[in-house]
Design a protein around this motif. Sequence first.
Motif: not given
Length: 285
Positions: A223-239
């Motif tokens: 988070s907080g690495f680009a622009g005025d706000g940023s998030l990198l979110i990981r989605f694990d759908a049962e592998g």
Amino acid sequence: MPDQPFAHLFQDTEHLSWAPTEQVRERGRRRTRRTRIAAGLAAVVAVALVATGAVALAGGREGAPTPVLPATGSPTPAAAPTPTPSATPTPTPSTRNTPGAPPSSPSATSGSPSIGSTSPAIPADALLRAADLPSGFRAAGSDLDGDWSFNFAASYACVDTPRLSAKERAERGAVFRKPDASPVIERVQRYSLNGAKATIAWARTVTECKRSKELSSLSVVDSGFAGDGSLLIRFDAEGLISYTLFVRQGDLVAEVWLGSLTNRTEARRLAQRAADRLCAGTDAC
């Protein structure tokens, strides 16, 4: 000897004074003119009544007043009304900015001012381009259908997905494809400034939801690495792993589904490109 009725008629009319022939003709002409005028006025009244009825039926408005007819003789022209000078209208401020004039200030009841362009529409230049992505990706239109969105991931992983209260003002998307790779899909949305901030906060909150499936999860990995706000979110759908990127600039928020692009360094680089592109649609940068 004449018949008795004719004799009586002769006696009654013997001493009468008859009007000259021309006077009798003039009386006849006047009677004819009066008859024609009366008939013409009757036709005008009939037309007015029909028109009034049609307007009342079509728009539910009151009909025009029935004209008052003169009792006898030809109609007398009404005196022209004396024009009354009207007051000079007071100019009303327009909601559209006048060329060369500064933009109008927001209403006092509208909350915090929105930082962004004067139009809610999002320009194409505010979106990623194929050149911003790794080699091999090509632009493939703007069809955003499918189960790629963060909302879908949240509905899959969470028992009860927190709702986003912010209302978008505009949206635009772009799709990029590469053979033998999952697509990269971007959606850019315009909110109020506070709404855009709330969207980033909402995405973080969703990752903390109660899990609906033991083997599924959502988590913030950067988070907080680009622009005025940023998030990198990981989605694990049962592998099955995928990543979603959120980047904000002013009142614009870009949601980018990275699919199989799991390299964090590449994700950060793409986030910075997305932030730079967003500047074409907002005056926040």
